[in-house]
Design an enzyme around this catalytic site. Structure first.
Site, PDB file in Angstrom:
ATOM      1  N   ALA A  55       0.808  -1.221   0.000  1.00 32.83           N
ATOM      2  CA  ALA A  55       0.000   0.000   0.000  1.00 32.83           C
ATOM      3  C   ALA A  55       0.846   1.278   0.000  1.00 32.83           C
ATOM      4  CB  ALA A  55      -0.962  -0.026   1.191  1.00 32.83           C
ATOM      5  N   ASP A 242      -2.742  -5.580   6.557  1.00 32.17           N
ATOM      6  CA  ASP A 242      -3.362  -4.807   5.485  1.00 32.17           C
ATOM      7  C   ASP A 242      -4.435  -3.869   6.008  1.00 32.17           C
ATOM      8  OD1 ASP A 242      -2.336  -7.459   4.204  1.00 32.17           O
ATOM      9  OD2 ASP A 242      -2.491  -5.987   2.596  1.00 32.17           O
TER      10      ASP A 242
END
Lengths: 367, 367
Positions: A55, A242
């Protein structure tokens, strides 16, 4: 971190004229190759085809993609078309939208003549901030490894799952930042690297980056961690995440939950490293509320590797015709997590623990 | 069980003259090929090179190897040389010695002229007894699957690890025998097949034999079982075992322990299927007393598969130069096991449970 003795980030300005270089992570661990991004289309392809992943790195690449867009066409149309090309690449990545919205909001009010310079300055700032945040996570986690060493161990054995190293960020990584900090501080640290089926981010990326930086490590199959913990061979576990629920439940690569169970059963501390932005303040029940992505079963039944003659190829490894299911993530309940290592310090994995570190966010819904 | 609609065992007399056919399991799942054993050397090679594997099947192959030996040379020298050639193949396999000692003790007192006929009769008997034992395990385990179905499930979802199917025995298998019995009885059963890294006995052998017999199944990575159990997608787990302690601790393929932890954490019944001879009555602490074989790390960093053009090849899948550790088994403590499915019925995984089923063995040291 180091590759062949030279310091690398995962993304950097190159060539002097505003182009950007990245490491093509689809070729690792078989080949280290950099790719030069010269246009917004190049940046969009790099994200969509997963030459970059993780990310934070996706966000940084998108920011530089906006730079390449306005360098070519600084008009309002150019700005809009760069945004549109980049936002389509990985529609579910939170950092992608965050980086693009920030760039658009910064650049839109400026005159076209001012945009390119402002864009490059902001993209560099995004990268530097990511490095700072990961470095701070490393400093906090270093204390845990140092404490384990101070107890008299010859080597501190850390088990990790998937890749939450510098390849997933701009530098340092999240779960591996404490390991690099410890290694660089002269503390003997060894990492058990879960290979992390089906995409093998452990044996392919984590092992590669640890090896390049000179950190001792051993690849194991994902099934081996429990056995090692039963026999006192693991001093602490550190993984990335995540998405983290406000309650401290952690969504991470499939299999994280099984390692947390084994750690709990054997009294091994289990930590999760995360930058504050991955906390989802709207979610209090990770298991019930976080949807789990199901990917193509071919990732399970086929694998990419290098033949003896050096050619990289895909082979089928399962019974022909047998279906495969491929759940990408699982949720580890907060009760199994010893602590959350953030850029602000280490929190208990609970609503109270996270609220203590992020008082401005807690109870407020998402940022 | 069935392959292409035809019933197979893993080993059978063929050609009418005393030769023996086996399935070459090194070629599965990519190719089904039988190999004809014509000499004691053929049989020894089949065991040593793992064309046959699984303790019961190794024993049966060794017994037929003795037949091939005395067919060629029924003298005392011939008997001794066949024994010596076969005992060397897999020195640690308990069933191998058991089968060979039994054959030698049976044949040595006979005149050379009587030996071949007696040998073939005994080898056939060993095979038939194995089939009976596995079939009885299947009948007892069938009751568990039927009970889960009777509770109103549309399909009973069984999770298994590694290959404890008919390919590891002469027929039926151990862990999979209840599944085949349920399927053949018309109970809708579906198997979650752990791929079972590093040798992929799950995706390569278990998925293949279930598919050939028509049993619905889905391959998953070894990390996925916890997630499935968290979401109610597994009704019971059944695995095999390589060695069972008298206390009920179970040594089985690496990763079994992690599945047992997840089953325990989610209230999913966890059963282990085993024939009585795999119980080691001399061991009461599985974790402390059972040595765990460590195999070549190359099994973790390299994998065999079939390319798009149909060629079977080995590819390297890990960071070059990174070491790998390869522990073949782990020990699941009895406290995590719901029950042991044996040919005599289902026992609690405890010293008392096993002693109840095998009163003639319990407390007596090994047989």
């Amino acid at each position: 971190m180091l590759v062949d003795g030279r310091h690398y980030r995962t993304i950097w300005p190159a060539g002097g004229g505003g182009d950007v270089d990245i490491i093509d992570q689809t070729l690792l661990p078989h080949e280290l190759a950099t790719v030069r991004l010269k246009s917004v289309a190049d940046a969009a392809r790099a994200i969509a085809d997963m030459l970059v992943r993780g990310a934070p790195l996706i966000g940084a690449t998108a920011a530089y993609g906006m730079c390449l867009g306005v360098r070519a066409d600084a008009s309002d149309d150019g700005l809009r078309s760069a945004y549109d090309a980049l936002i389509r690449t990985r529609p579910t990545a939170v950092n992608l939208r965050w980086a693009l919205d920030g760039m658009r909001d910064l650049l839109a009010p400026l005159s076209p003549g001012e945009r390119a310079e402002a864009a490059y300055a902001r993209a560099a700032e995004i990268c530097d901030q990511d490095v700072e945040m990961c470095s701070a996570i490393g400093d906090h986690g270093l204390g845990l490894i140092r404490a384990a060493w101070d107890e008299g161990r010859e080597t501190v054995n850390v088990l990790t799952h998937c890749n939450a190293g510098w390849l997933a960020t701009v530098d340092w990584g999240t779960a591996l930042a404490p390991v690099y900090k410890a290694h660089d501080a002269g503390i003997p640290v060894h990492v058990w690297v879960d290979e992390t089926r089906p995409r093998n981010q452990g044996s392919g990326l984590t092992a590669w980056e640890l090896g390049q930086h000179g950190v001792p490590h051993t690849i194991i199959v994902d099934s081996a961690g429990g056995h090692l913990m039963q026999h006192g061979r693991v001093d602490l576990c550190i993984t990335g995440t995540d998405r983290t629920a406000a309650s401290g439940d952690v969504c991470n690569k499939i299999g994280t939950y099984l390692k947390a169970l084994a750690a709990h059963d054997n009294g091994v501390p289990f930590y999760v490293a995360l930058p504050g932005p991955t906390i989802d303040w709207t979610i209090s029940d990770g298991l019930g509320e976080i949807p789990i992505e199901e990917r193509d079963g071919a990732e399970v039944t086929e694998i990419r590797g290098r033949t003896a003659s050096g050619e990289v190829t895909v082979v089928s490894i399962a019974a022909p015709g047998s279906p495969a299911a491929n759940y990408a993530f699982d949720v580890t309940p907060a009760r199994l997590i010893t602590g959350l290592i953030t850029e602000r310090g280490i929190a208990e994995a609970s609503a109270e623990g996270l609220a203590g570190l992020y008082p401005e966010r807690a109870g407020s819904g998402n940022a």
